[in-house]
Design a protein around this motif. Structure first.
Motif, PDB file in Angstrom:
ATOM      1  N   LYS A  50       0.833  -1.203   0.000  1.00 23.57           N
ATOM      2  CA  LYS A  50       0.000   0.000   0.000  1.00 23.57           C
ATOM      3  C   LYS A  50       0.862   1.245   0.000  1.00 23.57           C
ATOM      4  O   LYS A  50       1.855   1.325   0.709  1.00 23.57           O
ATOM      5  CB  LYS A  50      -0.873  -0.006   1.261  1.00 23.57           C
ATOM      6  N   ALA A  51       0.486   2.213  -0.809  1.00 21.78           N
ATOM      7  CA  ALA A  51       1.187   3.494  -0.794  1.00 21.78           C
ATOM      8  C   ALA A  51       0.673   4.296   0.400  1.00 21.78           C
ATOM      9  O   ALA A  51      -0.524   4.540   0.529  1.00 21.78           O
ATOM     10  CB  ALA A  51       0.924   4.236  -2.086  1.00 21.78           C
ATOM     11  N   LYS A  52       1.601   4.686   1.271  1.00 28.05           N
ATOM     12  CA  LYS A  52       1.184   5.469   2.445  1.00 28.05           C
ATOM     13  C   LYS A  52       1.292   6.949   2.138  1.00 28.05           C
ATOM     14  O   LYS A  52       2.363   7.437   1.795  1.00 28.05           O
ATOM     15  CB  LYS A  52       2.092   5.130   3.625  1.00 28.05           C
ATOM     16  N   LEU A  53       0.184   7.642   2.254  1.00 21.45           N
ATOM     17  CA  LEU A  53       0.185   9.071   1.990  1.00 21.45           C
ATOM     18  C   LEU A  53      -0.355   9.815   3.203  1.00 21.45           C
ATOM     19  O   LEU A  53      -1.392   9.456   3.752  1.00 21.45           O
ATOM     20  CB  LEU A  53      -0.695   9.387   0.784  1.00 21.45           C
ATOM     21  N   THR A  54       0.380  10.845   3.605  1.00 25.28           N
ATOM     22  CA  THR A  54      -0.095  11.683   4.702  1.00 25.28           C
ATOM     23  C   THR A  54      -0.568  13.007   4.130  1.00 25.28           C
ATOM     24  O   THR A  54       0.119  13.607   3.312  1.00 25.28           O
ATOM     25  CB  THR A  54       1.035  11.923   5.709  1.00 25.28           C
ATOM     26  N   LEU A  55      -1.737  13.414   4.565  1.00 27.11           N
ATOM     27  CA  LEU A  55      -2.324  14.644   4.048  1.00 27.11           C
ATOM     28  C   LEU A  55      -2.517  15.620   5.203  1.00 27.11           C
ATOM     29  O   LEU A  55      -3.044  15.260   6.257  1.00 27.11           O
ATOM     30  CB  LEU A  55      -3.657  14.305   3.376  1.00 27.11           C
ATOM     31  N   TRP A  56      -2.079  16.853   5.004  1.00 29.68           N
ATOM     32  CA  TRP A  56      -2.288  17.885   6.017  1.00 29.68           C
ATOM     33  C   TRP A  56      -3.385  18.835   5.554  1.00 29.68           C
ATOM     34  O   TRP A  56      -3.348  19.319   4.416  1.00 29.68           O
ATOM     35  CB  TRP A  56      -1.013  18.715   6.197  1.00 29.68           C
ATOM     36  N   TYR A  57      -4.306  19.117   6.431  1.00 21.52           N
ATOM     37  CA  TYR A  57      -5.303  20.131   6.118  1.00 21.52           C
ATOM     38  C   TYR A  57      -5.773  20.756   7.418  1.00 21.52           C
ATOM     39  O   TYR A  57      -5.372  20.337   8.496  1.00 21.52           O
ATOM     40  CB  TYR A  57      -6.468  19.530   5.337  1.00 21.52           C
ATOM     41  N   TRP A  58      -6.564  21.799   7.307  1.00 23.73           N
ATOM     42  CA  TRP A  58      -7.127  22.388   8.514  1.00 23.73           C
ATOM     43  C   TRP A  58      -8.633  22.203   8.472  1.00 23.73           C
ATOM     44  O   TRP A  58      -9.202  21.957   7.399  1.00 23.73           O
ATOM     45  CB  TRP A  58      -6.748  23.865   8.641  1.00 23.73           C
ATOM     46  N   ASP A 106       2.805  14.249   2.613  1.00 22.65           N
ATOM     47  CA  ASP A 106       2.925  14.106   1.170  1.00 22.65           C
ATOM     48  C   ASP A 106       2.061  15.135   0.454  1.00 22.65           C
ATOM     49  O   ASP A 106       2.465  15.749  -0.519  1.00 22.65           O
ATOM     50  CB  ASP A 106       2.491  12.704   0.741  1.00 22.65           C
ATOM     51  N   ILE A 107       0.827  15.280   0.987  1.00 30.27           N
ATOM     52  CA  ILE A 107      -0.128  16.206   0.388  1.00 30.27           C
ATOM     53  C   ILE A 107      -0.411  17.309   1.405  1.00 30.27           C
ATOM     54  O   ILE A 107      -0.618  17.018   2.583  1.00 30.27           O
ATOM     55  CB  ILE A 107      -1.441  15.469   0.059  1.00 30.27           C
ATOM     56  N   VAL A 108      -0.409  18.549   0.951  1.00 24.15           N
ATOM     57  CA  VAL A 108      -0.713  19.639   1.878  1.00 24.15           C
ATOM     58  C   VAL A 108      -1.770  20.575   1.304  1.00 24.15           C
ATOM     59  O   VAL A 108      -1.755  20.870   0.107  1.00 24.15           O
ATOM     60  CB  VAL A 108       0.543  20.475   2.224  1.00 24.15           C
ATOM     61  N   ALA A 109      -2.674  20.997   2.166  1.00 27.14           N
ATOM     62  CA  ALA A 109      -3.611  22.037   1.783  1.00 27.14           C
ATOM     63  C   ALA A 109      -2.914  23.373   1.988  1.00 27.14           C
ATOM     64  O   ALA A 109      -2.099  23.517   2.905  1.00 27.14           O
ATOM     65  CB  ALA A 109      -4.868  21.964   2.630  1.00 27.14           C
ATOM     66  N   MET A 110      -3.196  24.330   1.101  1.00 30.73           N
ATOM     67  CA  MET A 110      -2.612  25.664   1.252  1.00 30.73           C
ATOM     68  C   MET A 110      -3.708  26.689   1.032  1.00 30.73           C
ATOM     69  O   MET A 110      -4.643  26.450   0.277  1.00 30.73           O
ATOM     70  CB  MET A 110      -1.484  25.863   0.238  1.00 30.73           C
ATOM     71  N   PHE A 317      -5.961  25.396  -1.750  1.00 31.21           N
ATOM     72  CA  PHE A 317      -5.326  24.559  -2.768  1.00 31.21           C
ATOM     73  C   PHE A 317      -4.787  23.282  -2.130  1.00 31.21           C
ATOM     74  O   PHE A 317      -4.537  23.240  -0.928  1.00 31.21           O
ATOM     75  CB  PHE A 317      -4.134  25.294  -3.390  1.00 31.21           C
ATOM     76  N   PHE A 318      -4.583  22.270  -2.974  1.00 25.72           N
ATOM     77  CA  PHE A 318      -3.860  21.067  -2.552  1.00 25.72           C
ATOM     78  C   PHE A 318      -2.596  20.929  -3.380  1.00 25.72           C
ATOM     79  O   PHE A 318      -2.660  20.941  -4.615  1.00 25.72           O
ATOM     80  CB  PHE A 318      -4.701  19.807  -2.784  1.00 25.72           C
ATOM     81  N   GLY A 319      -1.455  20.778  -2.702  1.00 27.70           N
ATOM     82  CA  GLY A 319      -0.205  20.541  -3.406  1.00 27.70           C
ATOM     83  C   GLY A 319       0.426  19.245  -2.936  1.00 27.70           C
ATOM     84  O   GLY A 319       0.022  18.675  -1.922  1.00 27.70           O
ATOM     85  N   VAL A 320       1.420  18.775  -3.689  1.00 22.82           N
ATOM     86  CA  VAL A 320       2.135  17.545  -3.318  1.00 22.82           C
ATOM     87  C   VAL A 320       3.604  17.906  -3.117  1.00 22.82           C
ATOM     88  O   VAL A 320       4.212  18.550  -3.973  1.00 22.82           O
ATOM     89  CB  VAL A 320       2.013  16.479  -4.424  1.00 22.82           C
ATOM     90  N   LEU A 321       4.153  17.507  -1.981  1.00 23.51           N
ATOM     91  CA  LEU A 321       5.549  17.829  -1.703  1.00 23.51           C
ATOM     92  C   LEU A 321       6.473  16.895  -2.478  1.00 23.51           C
ATOM     93  O   LEU A 321       6.196  15.712  -2.638  1.00 23.51           O
ATOM     94  CB  LEU A 321       5.843  17.725  -0.209  1.00 23.51           C
TER      95      LEU A 321
END
Lengths: 435, 299, 275
Positions: A50-58, A106-110, A317-321
């Protein structure tokens, strides 16, 4: 005998400490070693893993149900969504992570400060490489371009919502004051800031309900302008007259006596609930705050096209690091999250207005809202979303705005002379620019 | 010379257990204390936004700091808040400790617990509570003022009142803490000293000034030092208090100034330089404290 | 005799005013967390508890994972407190009762480190954690806090007066080595000092805000204070809920304190009697 035992105890404890330090370091070396090659070439997760992805958002950046939907849609991805404190704290955290090399999420909201991140576009995955051009047409053009570098070759994020600015007002109080009180009347008759200030003054005199604070007004006006504090070449343009114009409008509103006094946000919230604030201009997400802060006034609020134009109040927005191991999977996830259907869901749940015009005409976007006296608020937002003005933003904007707001606050709280305050603010800014 | 070195060396080897016993702190400090400090010294000479390239600027940033009116303002605010909070705080703590310790007071445990309770409250919580006391438009403080026939005060509209609010938080939270420390010290004072004073017909005030204060000098030094170091690092109070974009006027302290430079404006190099200036200020003040409250007989 | 009674009454009166000042904010907090947000902002303010407490508690749990935050905080606080007490009492005792080459310089260095404002090295410390791969892990919270200069200083001050040299000598005659001297002779005497230090350490971890905020990334690992601050910044509208969260984040510590306060205070008194 005893001596040896006691040495042993202390030594073991310290060894444990040191070893845990070494162990941690080693683990990290391995991790960064293996992530190095994957950052350059976009590779997919090995089959069966499984690909592990961490997403940050508020809270409120995206609907939680969309995240659940994404988890269901991508069974081969282990999506971990982490909700962080919003505002400055979030931005700081993201910046520190970028500074440290960025192997956090991995993924961040901006937020709308995504434009400041363009400077560090090398820390983000170029979404054009992942095929983002295909979906470009679905989104508002101005919004899409905010996350693209000036040469249009790199895209660091996909649009989530736009936050069109509208006027929120108490219909009952406006009516009582005898001023225009339907959204149509307001749009037709309250076009300029002078109109609005005159109206707010009448409302205040007749009902005790104020408009926003002096600082709110300043922010409203500056956000409506096509220019802000710096031009594209990084030159300070705060003395070009447009900033002073925003300042003067705010001062004028304050001097009319119609503004709400500077106070803590909780007091302002209380004022929304007890009729001390009769109107305020703000982004679409103010709707959620209003519903939470002013439950006693349900049904009395309305939304209208704002005086002075719509302006730009962010939207996210959503970006990928770049540090992610799975740029491809991450792109698929954000593409899904910002799909028109999911964005619509967010609007229906808490008022974030989608950046995909294709859904604006949908019937459920025009549902009457009980809190706003069954007004179809989606229509006003949709109208406002198309007229957004985008100005060039610069990392130093925060410093300039802080200096101005600090002095503007003094005009209200300390009755400081506005001209003197303006001079002091400019002086402070110029000093800081010399560093 | 050689024998002396050898002698010291032998001493060191003989004391290896002692070194082992004190080593955890020093190991941790090297890794998590000293290294960051050295790194920040390097940062202080560079302009760095935290992400991009560093640019060496020498001592220019220090020059900017000491001529920056905002920084000087922050220094002033810090000292005003510190004095407003700590002078009454330490005096009251001493008096309360003395009163509780006086022979005729019963329910000592009750008092100690009651006074210590505020210190069990986190500063974040204290700020939230106190903020609601001092609303500009609402709030308990204005209610009381109105009740006793005075005019309402817009608490957050002037530097002085904002500083008062912050000082009152510190006072409330640390009164019990310092009182407990003083009380521990008071109980070490032999009771025959008090009995003798009592026999001589000394008043309470005389006992307090002639016996209590001089005997407590080392402990007073300790509390003054601690409250100075703590007081010059006021941060949570103004930071959590500020609900607007900028902190309330009069509430920007040195540490908050530094924090905003680093984490709001991303001037990390500059912030590191500020930290060194702040360090220098703390050293000077601590030295002054030491000189003033130094125990007369060095043990 | 009469003047004696007067004096008593006056002293108690002064002390009781102080008690009222100390306790009133707690009452105020309680009143606000049992009312609705609009009642909190009524003027004149509400001064009696309402009946909204459970509604507010429910909103707290809807907003954040309070249970998890509580467990996280307790775990971190217990581990740190245990190690701090061990390392600091060991070092404090050593500094108080032994002279060895460099002991004065080392102790001075230790005092000097106390002058260094901790938050100043926030950024470089964060980078260390990153390099070690500890970000988002409790290790980042725990390891740097395992020994603290203040604690060592405190124990040293305490041990200097409390542990008599003749006791140490007696221990040595009985054949105790250094560690046994610490464990069997010093530790029992240091207990009141340790109780105080332990409570301070535990509370310090509980209340720490800036560092956990920086190093903890995963919301399932947040401590109470970070959770509380998160709630305050993201739910400004529901003030009653914020107050309830504040009450709930504060209450465990108060209960804990009331529970240990007897031993704590008795210990302090004990230590004073013995020395």
């Amino acid at each position: 005998m005893n001596k040896k035992v006691s040495y042993l105890i202390v030594l073991t404890m310290m060894m444990a400490l040191i070893l845990s330090a070494c162990g941690g370091g080693k683990k990290n070396d391995e991790a960064s070693g293996s992530s190095e090659p994957s950052a350059s070439a976009s590779q997919s997760a090995p089959a069966g893993e499984k690909a592990k992805l961490t997403l940050w958002y508020w809270n409120g950046a995206i609907s939680d149900s969309s995240i659940e939907a994404a988890k269901a849609k991508f069974p081969n991805i282990e999506l971990k969504a982490e909700k962080l404190p919003p505002g400055d704290e979030y931005k700081t955290k993201l910046k520190t992570t970028l500074a440290g090399g960025g192997d956090g999420p991995d993924i961040v909201a901006m937020d709308s400060w995504v434009t400041e991140m363009l400077e560090y576009s090398d820390k983000f995955v170029n979404l054009y490489d992942q095929g983002a051009s295909e979906i470009k047409d679905q989104y508002l053009e101005w919004k899409w371009n905010m996350a693209a570098t000036p040469d249009k070759k790199t895209l660091i994020a996909l649009p989530i919502d736009v936050a069109p600015v509208v006027m929120f007002y108490r219909e009952d109080l406006f009516k009582q004051a005898g001023v225009p009180s339907t959204p149509e009347e307001i749009k037709a008759k309250v076009k300029t800031w002078d109109d609005y200030i005159a109206l707010a003054k009448t409302v205040k005199e007749k009902t005790k309900g104020s408009m926003g604070t002096i600082v709110d007004i300043y922010r409203n006006v500056i956000n409506q302008l096509p220019k802000r504090y710096f031009d594209e070449n990084g030159n300070f343009i705060g003395e070009d007259g447009h900033v002073k114009q925003a300042w003067d409008t705010a001062v004028k509103a304050y001097q009319s006596g119609a503004t709400f006094g500077m106070s803590s946000s909780s007091e302002a919230n209380a004022a929304l609930n007890n009729g001390s604030i009769a109107s305020t201009i703000g982004a679409s997400w103010v709707k959620g705050d209003l519903i939470a802060a002013a439950p006693d006034t349900a049904g009395k609020w309305r939304i209208a096209y704002p005086a002075g134009g719509v302006g730009n109040q962010g939207g996210s927005f959503f970006g990928v690091l770049k540090s992610t191991k799975y740029p491809k999977e991450a792109y698929e996830v954000i593409k899904f999250l910002v799909s028109p259907d999911n964005l619509k869901k967010a609007f229906l749940e808490f008022g974030n207005y989608p950046s995909t015009p294709s859904v604006y005409g949908d019937a459920d976007m025009k549902q009457p809202d009980a809190f706003f006296g069954n007004q179809a608020i989606g229509e006003v937002f949709g109208e406002a979303a198309k007229d957004v003005v985008v100005s060039h933003s610069d990392p130093r904007d925060g410093m300039v705005e802080d200096a101005i707001i600090q002095e503007l606050t003094l005009v209200d709280t300390n009755k400081k002379d506005p001209e003197k305050a303006w001079k002091d603010a400019l002086e402070n800014v110029k000093r800081n620019l010399q560093r | 010379m050689g024998t002396k070195v050898r002698h010291t060396w032998r001493e060191v080897i003989r004391s290896r257990t002692q070194y082992l016993f004190i080593s955890p702190f020093y190991i941790l400090f090297l890794v998590f204390g000293l290294f960051p400090i050295l790194f920040s010294a390097y940062l202080a000479l560079n302009k760095w936004d935290g992400i991009g390239e560093m640019k060496y600027v020498g001592f220019r940033q220090f020059q900017f700091i000491i001529t920056d009116p905002e920084f000087l303002d922050a220094v002033k605010n810090t000292f005003i808040i510190w004095a407003m909070a700590n002078i009454p705080l330490l005096c009251c703590a001493l008096v309360v400790a003395f009163l509780i310790n006086s022979a005729m007071v019963r329910f000592k445990d009750f008092y100690r617990i009651a006074y210590y309770l505020p210190n069990v409250t986190a500063m974040v919580a204290v700020v939230i509570i106190f903020q609601s006391f001092f609303g500009n438009h609402y709030g308990f403080a204005n209610y009381i003022l109105q009740k006793i026939g005075l005019h309402e005060v817009a608490w957050f509209n002037s530097a002085l009142t904002v500083q008062m609010i912050i000082a009152s938080m510190i006072f409330w939270r640390y009164l019990g803490y310092n009182m407990v420390i003083y009380l521990a010290g008071l109980q070490k004072i032999p009771s025959d000293l008090y009995e003798a004073a009592n026999l001589d017909g000394a008043t309470m005030w005389q006992t307090f000034t002639r016996i209590t204060v001089p005997m407590l000098r080392p402990i007073i030094l300790f509390t003054v030092m601690m409250s100075t170091i703590g007081g010059l690092q006021i941060f949570t109070e103004p930071q959590v208090l500020a609900t607007l974009q900028t902190p309330y006027q009069g509430s920007i302290t040195i540490l908050l100034y530094m924090y905003r430079e680093a984490f709001k404006f991303n001037n990390f190099g500059y912030a590191a330089a500020v930290s060194w200036v702040m360090f220098a200020i703390i050293m000077v003040v601590s030295f002054l404290n030491w000189r003033i409250f130094k125990p007369s007989d060095d043990r | 005799m009469r003047s004696e009674t007067w004096k008593k009454v006056t002293i108690h009166l002064i002390l009781l005013i102080g008690v009222a000042v100390s306790v009133f904010p707690f009452y105020w907090l309680f009143v606000m967390s049992t009312n609705t947000t609009s009642a909190v902002f009524a003027f004149p303010p509400k001064l009696v508890p309402g009946n909204q407490f459970w509604t507010n508690v429910r909103s707290v749990w809807e907003a954040v994972d309070f249970t998890q935050a509580f467990l996280n905080t307790v775990f971190v606080a217990v581990v740190i407190t245990f190690f701090r007490l061990f390392f600091e009492s060991l070092a404090g005792f050593t500094f108080a009762k032994y002279k060895f080459p460099g002991s004065k310089v080392l102790f001075f260095l230790l005092l000097a480190t106390m002058m260094i404002p901790g938050q100043l090295s926030l950024v470089p410390q964060f980078m260390i954690m990153k390099t070690l791969g500890w970000l988002g892990d409790f290790k980042a919270l725990i390891v740097p806090s395992l020994a603290n200069a203040f604690g060592i200083f405190w124990i040293r001050q305490f041990a200097q007066d409390a542990i008599h040299d003749d006791l140490m000598d007696a221990g040595r005659i009985d054949g105790c080595n250094n560690f046994r001297l610490y464990f069997n002779v010093a530790l029992p005497i240091l207990r009141p000092g340790l109780a105080f230090l332990g409570i301070t350490a535990f509370m310090g971890v509980w209340e720490d805000y800036m560092w956990p905020l920086v190093v903890l990334t995963d919301s399932s690992k947040f401590t109470l204070m970070v959770t509380l601050a998160q709630m305050k910044t993201s739910h400004t509208a529901n003030y009653a809920m914020i107050m309830t969260g504040t009450l709930l984040a504060t209450l465990p510590l108060i209960v804990f304190f009331l529970f240990v306060s007897r031993q704590f205070i008795a210990g302090l008194a004990d230590g004073a009697v013995k020395s």
